[in-house]
Design a protein around this motif. Structure first.
Motif, short mmCIF file in Angstrom:
data_model
loop_
_atom_site.label_atom_id
_atom_site.label_comp_id
_atom_site.label_asym_id
_atom_site.label_seq_id
_atom_site.Cartn_x
_atom_site.Cartn_y
_atom_site.Cartn_z
N ASN A 1 1.14 -1.47 -0.10
CA ASN A 1 0.20 -0.55 -0.03
C ASN A 1 0.99 0.88 0.24
O ASN A 1 2.02 1.09 -0.05
N LYS A 2 0.16 2.05 -0.55
CA LYS A 2 0.95 3.47 -0.27
C LYS A 2 2.72 4.01 0.73
O LYS A 2 3.51 4.24 0.66
N LYS A 3 1.74 3.14 2.27
CA LYS A 3 2.79 4.05 2.89
C LYS A 3 3.67 3.12 3.62
O LYS A 3 4.78 3.48 4.22
N ASP A 4 3.86 1.64 2.79
CA ASP A 4 4.62 0.56 2.69
C ASP A 4 6.10 0.75 2.05
O ASP A 4 6.93 0.62 2.36
N LEU A 5 5.76 1.57 0.59
CA LEU A 5 7.00 1.07 -0.27
C LEU A 5 7.17 3.15 0.34
O LEU A 5 7.28 3.96 0.32
N LYS A 6 8.81 2.49 0.63
CA LYS A 6 10.06 2.70 0.79
C LYS A 6 10.25 3.85 -0.61
O LYS A 6 10.70 3.31 -1.53
N LEU A 7 11.45 5.12 -1.07
CA LEU A 7 11.65 5.40 -2.02
C LEU A 7 12.97 5.98 -1.86
O LEU A 7 13.18 7.02 -0.72
N SER A 8 14.10 5.77 -2.74
CA SER A 8 15.36 6.35 -2.17
C SER A 8 15.80 6.43 -3.90
O SER A 8 15.09 6.39 -5.03
N ILE A 9 17.43 7.31 -3.71
CA ILE A 9 17.30 8.30 -5.37
C ILE A 9 18.81 8.18 -6.11
O ILE A 9 19.70 8.00 -4.66
N LEU A 10 19.16 7.33 -6.40
CA LEU A 10 20.84 6.96 -7.36
C LEU A 10 21.27 7.83 -7.89
O LEU A 10 20.80 8.20 -9.60
N ASP A 11 22.42 8.70 -7.93
CA ASP A 11 23.04 10.22 -8.22
C ASP A 11 23.65 9.58 -9.23
O ASP A 11 24.65 8.89 -8.61
N ILE A 12 24.58 8.92 -9.90
CA ILE A 12 25.16 9.02 -11.50
C ILE A 12 26.26 10.06 -11.97
O ILE A 12 27.26 10.36 -12.34
N GLY A 13 25.72 11.23 -11.64
CA GLY A 13 26.43 12.27 -11.46
C GLY A 13 26.13 13.42 -12.42
O GLY A 13 27.02 13.25 -13.70
N THR A 14 25.50 12.64 -14.26
CA THR A 14 24.92 12.98 -15.35
C THR A 14 25.49 14.62 -15.80
O THR A 14 24.81 14.81 -14.99
N LYS A 15 26.21 15.25 -16.27
CA LYS A 15 26.72 16.20 -16.25
C LYS A 15 25.52 16.69 -18.10
O LYS A 15 26.20 16.17 -18.97
N LEU A 16 24.72 17.34 -17.48
CA LEU A 16 24.02 17.52 -18.87
C LEU A 16 25.15 18.88 -19.79
O LEU A 16 25.60 19.66 -19.03
N GLN A 17 24.07 18.73 -21.15
CA GLN A 17 25.12 19.59 -21.59
C GLN A 17 25.00 21.03 -21.38
O GLN A 17 23.72 21.60 -21.01
N GLY A 18 25.80 21.79 -21.58
CA GLY A 18 25.69 23.40 -21.22
C GLY A 18 25.78 24.15 -19.61
O GLY A 18 26.73 24.63 -18.86
N ASN A 19 26.23 22.53 -18.86
CA ASN A 19 26.40 22.79 -17.75
C ASN A 19 28.08 21.78 -17.63
O ASN A 19 28.69 21.02 -18.19
N ASN A 20 28.95 22.58 -16.75
CA ASN A 20 30.75 22.45 -15.89
C ASN A 20 30.17 20.94 -14.83
O ASN A 20 28.81 20.89 -14.43
#
Length: 347
Positions: A4-23
């Protein structure tokens, strides 16, 4: 038992993607803003990957990223997804993460990977010798690392007199995997386990169920703790989500046709791109690597994936080409799964 809605935890994995125009500086600033938002929204953890010699990814040193990020958060856990152990001295990993745990008690995760996270030449540059590149000594490295954490080397072992830091400080430990290999280490050693379903979606269910069935309790974990990671692109409508998914679909199609040097596509570039026959084939084969759609569609698919894999946490791989769309998506997901800790977040 259905999630159910309260059961599922969410997390984030960041691979450090450099977008165009960014340094690189702007890329790291965006990551800092993202982890602060994730902290505010009630996400469980935020991890940094380890990749080397890539044109588009700047996350080469997860421990440094963690040290920086941990000074900008209040509640969320921060960790590595992962430290690629073949590139490192087990003792140094234990020293670094023990100090991180001392600096930020109860907030540090150490995810361990078996691969180098790079090409063969770069792996050679990272290690001490050619032999270290060609020899699979991961089991020995892992045992060494765990023994340093537990302080349980046999008395006659040459490392038994080495003290990594003055106190026994152990972060939450996870093994990473995208095949049948890593799961055996996780279940046998009593570690948490994270399966990268975007790399092998067809193996996610059997491998994660295997982990739970064969888990052996340890000083690190008394019961199994598993996470499935997946690339998610979501928005308020199906049309918008499909538009936002254009860059990641094109990026992965290029990867699987041998183009590893092109920058991460922009939304405009992806929308105008004419796929070659090989790219179209790769795009079709890659479909199961992503969960794309409106927030309602994505939520339904995430709950189904969590139920089938018996996980209570999903780690979302950051792959948006637009910062505003990324922030909006994380807000939508937080609201859908009741993660939000402050009502003013949605004012």
């Amino acid at each position: 038992m259905p999630m159910n809605k309260k059961d599922l935890k969410l997390s984030i994995l960041d691979i450090g993607t450099k977008l165009q125009g960014n340094n690189v500086s702007q890329t790291l600033k965006d990551s800092t803003e993202r982890i602060q938002l994730a902290d505010e929204l009630g996400y469980t953890r935020y991890w940094f990957a380890e990749h080397h010699n890539t044109a588009n990814q700047v996350s080469t040193s997860p421990d440094l990223m963690i040290a920086h990020a941990a000074t900008h958060i209040k509640r969320i856990r921060v960790g590595s997804g992962g430290i690629m152990l073949p590139n490192h001295s087990p003792l140094k990993v234990v020293e670094n993460f023990s100090l991180l745990e001392a600096l930020h008690p109860g907030k540090i995760d150490l995810g361990i990977g078996r691969a180098p996270g790079t090409d063969g030449l770069t792996a050679y540059a990272l290690r001490r010798s050619r032999e270290a590149v060609t020899t699979d000594d991961f089991p020995e490295q892992l045992n060494e690392m765990l023994s340093f954490f537990k302080r349980d080397f046999p008395s006659n072992h040459p490392f038994s007199q080495i003290i990594p830091v003055a106190d026994v400080l152990v972060p939450e430990l996870y093994m990473l995997g995208s095949s049948n290999g890593g799961v055996q280490f996780a279940s046998n050693e009593g570690l948490g386990f994270v399966f990268a379903s975007h790399l092998a979606p067809h193996l996610a269910i059997p491998v994660l169920l295997n982990y739970r069935s064969n888990f052996k309790a340890s000083p690190f974990m008394s019961e199994p703790k598993s996470i499935v990671s997946v690339i998610v692109i979501t928005a308020e409508t199906e049309e918008e989500a499909n538009y936002l998914a254009g860059p990641v679909e094109l990026y992965w199609a290029r990867l699987y046709t041998g183009d590893v040097h092109s920058p991460f596509p922009t939304l405009e570039e992806a929308s105008k791109h004419v796929y070659s026959s090989n790219e179209n084939l790769a795009r079709t084969r890659n479909k199961d690597r992503f969960i794309i759609g409106s927030i309602e569609t994505v939520a339904q698919k995430l709950r189904y994936l969590a139920k089938e894999t018996m996980v209570d946490e999903v780690m979302i791989m950051e792959f948006y080409s637009d910062k505003t769309a990324s922030q909006k998506a994380y807000r939508l997901l937080a609201k859908e799964f009741n993660l939000v800790t402050y009502k003013e977040t949605f004012k």
